[in-house]
Design an enzyme around this catalytic site. Structure first.
Site, short mmCIF file in Angstrom:
data_model
loop_
_atom_site.label_atom_id
_atom_site.label_comp_id
_atom_site.label_asym_id
_atom_site.label_seq_id
_atom_site.Cartn_x
_atom_site.Cartn_y
_atom_site.Cartn_z
CE LYS A 48 43.09 47.20 43.41
NZ LYS A 48 42.30 47.41 42.49
CB SER A 78 43.80 46.47 38.97
OG SER A 78 42.72 47.84 39.81
CB SER A 110 40.51 47.46 38.71
OG SER A 110 40.98 48.32 37.55
#
Length: 592
Positions: free
Chosen positions: A172, A252, A276
């Site tokens: 990420k 996210s 997330s």
């Protein structure tokens, strides 16, 4: 002014679904309920208290295998694969596992270089579609090819570094990797971070995976600075749900969820400050593990929400999630993240244990027998009928494996949600303060980010301290709940993936109802530091995935993985094939 009674005296069954639907960032309900008109008697707790919980144990010999933190990643892979080896399924379609890549490379049927070329072709074809399928914010074809060629040569010599050698994964874009920019999903942070402290460093968890030979594809998409739950990003691009590209992935860790679900990698690295990891895992039909606070080393990242966030894996199976988690834990440093003696006025994070437990997944059914699954029914049933039905059916599978369901009550969940909202947005605003004050940078942020952080300027220091007093109260309530159970069970999300509004991808949106709904079952683990895992347990009438969440006391990740493995095996067949899926090994009909 009202004074709350001490938390130890509160055991009311006070869950109110109407109240819980109130968006976190609203003015008057927030002030009335918590901060301006109420005295909270507890001392504030500024980081999750992961000390003093019962030790993770099993009467079943071999079910938990303890290994030292900081172990050699290659040795950890050897142990983890031995504990998580699984048979290939005979279904018409299935996601490839780490073991599938290992078999393909060892047999010479394919090579890491061939896999890398298929990834490159998949990424390019995805971007050419309308709407484009966004997976990465940084994708370096030359670097990928070079790493794949080195892995291919090792396999040709039958000298792979480990079973992970050449297995693709992504990180990420909130975690650092040397030689790759970290943008945090923004238009400008990559330039700022490239000049700051830690520039050129690699997050220790990613470094451990690289040391084991895993093939890094690139930096995966994220909701800007991790501030939202859908994955919408008007600046860098919005990932699409592989099950239906008209729907969001969840955020996210949006790119990680999408990439794993679409078959670009069997696992990836995400981060989780309020759900997330678990939200995109649930909405994309994969497994997502949020570890205990500070279980994994989150240094060398973008520290936007320091007291609630952790990093962790998303994977296409429980076995692959367990393997990735084991290797990432090997990259952690033993002991406290900061010295136990400190001049700071704030408490320092508790030291992580020197040992990490890994689960022998072949023993999961016996391990789960006799475990107690706690359910707060009013909370559990605050979801769509399809989600509730699928999650109740999954709970019945745990019962069939020998687990006992027990009812629990957890007071003041609404106040916990509000306190988490004040905490995470205040910490994000603090990190982004210079950017928000800069007239040239502020307009470059997503409209949703500007709106959320703009509202958070109303949260005074007194509000933040009050929120940490609520953290102390909430810990009391959850300690009582866990005294009567081994895991807490809820849906992972109360609904399936929301649709992408066409106008939102250009102008942005602030949908607090959807945002806060997706957080409903997740923020508790972040605020209090608990581990939690999302497991896919079915699909709704539209074919969109549904996830079940299991939450445990600190340091009990192996318990969660055992329970998740039981559910995965008990479900009738694998998840349906996504609408978008790429066949990297060439063994099945490809959608690429």
């Amino acid at each position: 002014m009202k004074s709350l009674p001490p938390a130890i005296e509160v055991d009311a069954d006070d869950y109110d679904s109407a109240e819980a639907q109130t968006p976190v960032l609203t003015g008057r309900p927030l002030r009335m309920f918590l901060f301006d008109d109420v005295f909270i008697p507890e001392e504030p707790t500024f980081t999750p208290n992961t000390a003093g919980w019962r030790e993770e144990k099993s009467a079943l010999e071999g079910a938990l295998v303890s290994v030292p933190v900081g172990s050699d990643p290659v040795e950890i892979v050897r142990k983890a694969v031995a504990l998580t080896a699984s048979e290939r399924t005979s279904s018409a379609w299935r996601r490839y596992t780490i073991a599938d890549f290992q078999r393909g490379y060892a047999s010479g049927v394919t090579t890491p270089s061939r896999v890398a070329e298929r990834v490159i072709a998949a990424v390019e074809s995805g971007l050419a579609q309308s709407p484009p399928l966004v997976f990465f914010y940084h994708f370096d074809r030359d670097r990928l090819r070079a790493a794949a060629a080195a892995s291919t040569e090792r396999w040709a010599q039958m000298q792979p570094l480990s079973a992970l050698d050449g297995v693709p994964f992504g990180v990420k874009d909130l975690e650092n990797v040397a030689g790759m920019p970290s943008s945090g999903g923004t238009a400008f942070l990559a330039d700022f971070l490239s000049r700051g402290e830690g520039a050129g460093a690699t997050n220790p968890c990613a470094a451990a995976l690289l040391a084991a030979g895993a093939l890094l594809l690139g930096k995966l998409a994220t909701h800007e600075i991790g501030v939202g739950t859908t994955g919408l990003n008007t600046v860098k691009g919005t990932p699409r749900n592989p099950y239906n590209p008209a729907h969001h992935t969840g955020g996210s860790s949006s790119g990680t969820g999408a990439a794993v679900s679409a078959g670009l990698c069997p696992f990836g690295v995400g981060s989780d400050g309020g759900g997330s990891i678990r939200i995109p895992a649930s909405l994309c039909g994969v497994v997502g593990l949020k570890p205990t606070f500070k279980r994994l080393d989150d240094s060398q990242g973008v520290p936007v929400d320091a007291t609630v966030a952790v990093i962790g894996p998303l994977a296409n199976s429980v076995a692959d999630c367990a393997t990735a988690y084991a290797v990432m834990a090997a990259g952690a440093r033993e002991g406290a993240e900061t010295p136990e003696t400190s001049d700071t006025v704030l408490p320092v994070p508790r030291p992580r244990p020197a040992l990490v437990n890994l689960p022998d997944l072949s023993l999961s059914e016996d391990f789960v027998r006799g475990k107690r699954a706690g359910v707060y029914w009013k909370w559990f049933e605050h979801a769509t009928p399809e989600v509730v039905a699928a999650c109740k059916a999954a709970l019945a599978l745990l019962e069939a494996a020998g687990a006992a369901t027990t009812s629990v009550t957890i007071p003041e969940l609404h106040s916990l949600t509000l306190a988490h909202g004040v905490t995470i947005t205040s910490e994000m605003r603090s990190y982004m303060a210079a950017s928000l004050a800069d007239d040239a940078l502020r307009p470059q942020l997503n409209a949703e980010t500007r709106a959320t952080l703009g509202f958070s300027k109303n949260f005074t220091g007194a509000y933040y301290v009050s929120a940490q007093r609520v953290r102390t109260r909430a810990e009391t309530h959850f300690r009582r709940a866990f005294a009567g159970c081994d895991v807490l069970v809820t849906p992972a999300t109360p609904c399936t993936a929301p649709a992408v509004r066409a106008q939102a991808t250009v102008g942005g949106e602030t949908d607090l109802v959807t945002t806060t709904a997706l957080l409903r079952f997740c923020v508790q683990a972040n605020f209090l530091g608990f581990p939690a895992v999302s497991v896919p347990v079915g699909v709704d009438a539209q074919g969109l995935p549904i996830g079940l969440q299991l939450m445990a006391a600190p340091w009990h990740e192996a318990t969660l993985l055992h329970c998740a493995a039981v559910l995965e095996r008990a479900l009738s067949g694998p998840m349906p094939k996504p609408a978008v899926w790429f066949d990297l090994l060439g063994e099945q009909a490809s959608d690429a």
